[in-house]
Structure formats: C-alpha cells, structure tokens
Scaffold this active site. Structure first.
Site, short mmCIF file in Angstrom:
data_model
loop_
_atom_site.label_atom_id
_atom_site.label_comp_id
_atom_site.label_asym_id
_atom_site.label_seq_id
_atom_site.Cartn_x
_atom_site.Cartn_y
_atom_site.Cartn_z
N ASP A 71 0.95 -1.28 0.05
CA ASP A 71 -0.06 0.15 -0.04
C ASP A 71 0.85 1.35 -0.06
OD1 ASP A 71 -2.61 0.93 -0.15
OD2 ASP A 71 -2.56 1.69 1.62
N PHE A 152 3.98 4.97 -13.94
CA PHE A 152 2.56 5.33 -13.60
C PHE A 152 2.20 6.21 -12.64
CE2 PHE A 152 1.92 3.30 -9.69
CZ PHE A 152 3.09 2.54 -9.34
P1 IMP Z 1 -2.39 1.67 -3.76
O1 IMP Z 1 -1.18 1.33 -2.95
O2 IMP Z 1 -3.01 0.80 -4.63
O3 IMP Z 1 -3.53 2.11 -2.53
O4 IMP Z 1 -2.40 3.09 -4.62
C1 IMP Z 1 -1.74 3.91 -4.20
C2 IMP Z 1 -1.58 5.11 -5.34
O5 IMP Z 1 -0.67 5.89 -5.09
C3 IMP Z 1 -1.57 4.75 -6.71
O6 IMP Z 1 -2.96 4.37 -7.36
C4 IMP Z 1 -0.81 5.80 -7.37
O7 IMP Z 1 -1.77 6.62 -7.72
C5 IMP Z 1 -0.01 6.43 -6.50
N1 IMP Z 1 1.18 5.64 -6.48
C6 IMP Z 1 1.86 4.73 -5.58
N2 IMP Z 1 3.10 4.42 -5.89
C7 IMP Z 1 3.28 5.05 -7.05
C8 IMP Z 1 4.28 5.25 -7.91
O8 IMP Z 1 5.78 4.60 -7.82
N3 IMP Z 1 4.43 6.21 -8.91
C9 IMP Z 1 3.31 6.96 -9.06
N4 IMP Z 1 2.37 6.81 -8.43
C10 IMP Z 1 2.34 6.01 -7.50
#
Ligand code: IMP
Length: 203
Positions: A71, A152
């Site tokens: 996360d 991304f």
């Molecule tokens: P989750 O961990 O799936 O809740 O998502 C975290 C959100 O943070 C992602 O959908 C991205 O929008 C953002 N995020 C997390 N890591 C990265 C990264 O390495 N690059 C760009 N955005 C990130």
C-alpha cells in the site's frame, strides 16, 4: 520455499516493478489479473500498513500461496500530507488525479512543493500465518507540469532534485533503485536471501 508468489494488485505498473527486483527469488509471479475470481478488498483503513496486510492475508489465505501486497501513497506537504493513503481515490484515473493535484497546488512556489512517496510492502506466508513488513520512501517535489512517459500514477509530476528529472523520465531499473517501492522490495529481497529466513522458512 515455494518459488511461486502472488502480487496482490491489479496495477501492472506495480507488478512490473516488483517482478523485476525479485526475478531471482521466484519462478512464477501471479497478479490479481490472473485470477477469474474477483475478490473484493476494501482499503478502508487510514493506515497504509493495515490496508497492505488486509490485502495480503485475504489473497494469501484464499489461494494458499505466499503473497506480496503493498500500500503506497503520495504525501504533499502543502496539502498537509494529502492525498496520502487516499492517493488512488483522489480522482477517477491517473490523468484526473494529476490534474487535481496541479490544480490544488496552483500558486504554491517551488520550494513549498515538497512531497514524498511512501510504500509499505508485506510478505505474507499463509501456511505459517506469518508476515513481514518492509518500508520505503522517496523524497522530491511536485512539478508544475507533466514530464516523461515511463512509470504510472503520479510519476509524470514527481520531480527528483538529485536527478534533475521527473520520475516518469527515468527507466524502470533506475526507478527501482531509488523509489519507495523499490527500496522496500529490495529490503524484502535481502530478507528472503538471509540465512535466518532460509532456515526458518524451510521448517
Ligand atoms: P494503492 O497502493 O493501490 O492504494 O495505490 C496508491 C496510489 O498511489 C496509486 O494508485 C498511485 O496513484 C500512487 N502511487 C503509488 N506508488 C506510485 C508510484 O511509484 N508512482 C506513481 N504513483 C504512485
């Protein structure tokens, strides 16, 4: 240890990053895209670590396979740490999220645009019921415009002063060496290769 692992996400950007680092540790990588059955995981905790653990346990227990879950989020100082744990829900897609971020930061000067990516990575072993947590962080600034075509999420607007480039201008191998998730997953890699872990995981 079993050479199969599930990466508990549908985000192929995350899958590619993690796979690349752990290519020597596992032979087969699954992501949630590989399973027909859709398992609903509500990330409702205000704590990254709880959301990551919830994902890891739910998926690991359902499929009986060692599981990696992460996360992560983007914390922007000028927004009091937002979007943070809610980073993926800050807009409907990457484009909308970036748009909103740049909008909220309108008028904020360079030096006040400090931010960090954080990642909590969990390695969960359902047969033992044990889990291990790894943390990584990347400090930088939110730029004024999008740059680059790699990565991304918020990568196109995340500026890293040491490289004088945005994260999306950096190739995957290079991103993995410095990024929040890369650092956490390299720590997991060292752990998996440590004598201590090899001894205890084969019991
Ligand atoms: P989750 O961990 O799936 O809740 O998502 C975290 C959100 O943070 C992602 O959908 C991205 O929008 C953002 N995020 C997390 N890591 C990265 C990264 O390495 N690059 C760009 N955005 C990130």
């Amino acid at each position: 240890m079993d050479r199969k692992v599930i990466i508990a996400t549908e985000n192929l950007g995350k899958v590619n990053e993690i796979k690349k680092i752990l290519a020597d540790e596992f032979d087969i990588f699954y992501s949630l895209k590989d399973f027909k059955e859709k398992i609903e995981i509500v990330e409702d905790s205000p704590f990254y670590i709880e959301n990551a653990l919830k994902k890891a346990r739910k998926i690991g227990n359902r499929f009986g396979c060692n599981t990696i879950a992460d996360d992560s989020g983007l914390e922007v100082d000028a927004l009091d740490g937002r979007p943070g744990v809610y980073s993926s829900r800050y807009g409907r897609d990457d484009n909308e999220r970036i748009e909103r971020l740049l909008d909220e930061l309108k008028g904020v000067p360079c030096e006040k645009r400090t931010a960090r990516f954080v990642a909590y990575v969990i390695f969960y072993m359902p047969d033992k019921g044990s889990f291990y947590v790894f943390y990584g962080q990347l400090d930088g600034y939110i730029g004024f415009e999008r740059k680059g075509g790699h990565g991304f999420g918020y990568d196109p607007v995340f500026y890293i002063p040491e490289f004088d480039r945005h994260l999306a201008e950096i190739e995957l191998d290079e991103k993995n060496k410095i990024s929040h998730r890369g650092r956490a997953v390299y720590a997991l890699k060292s752990f998996l290769n440590a004598d201590f872990f090899k001894r205890t995981s084969s019991k």
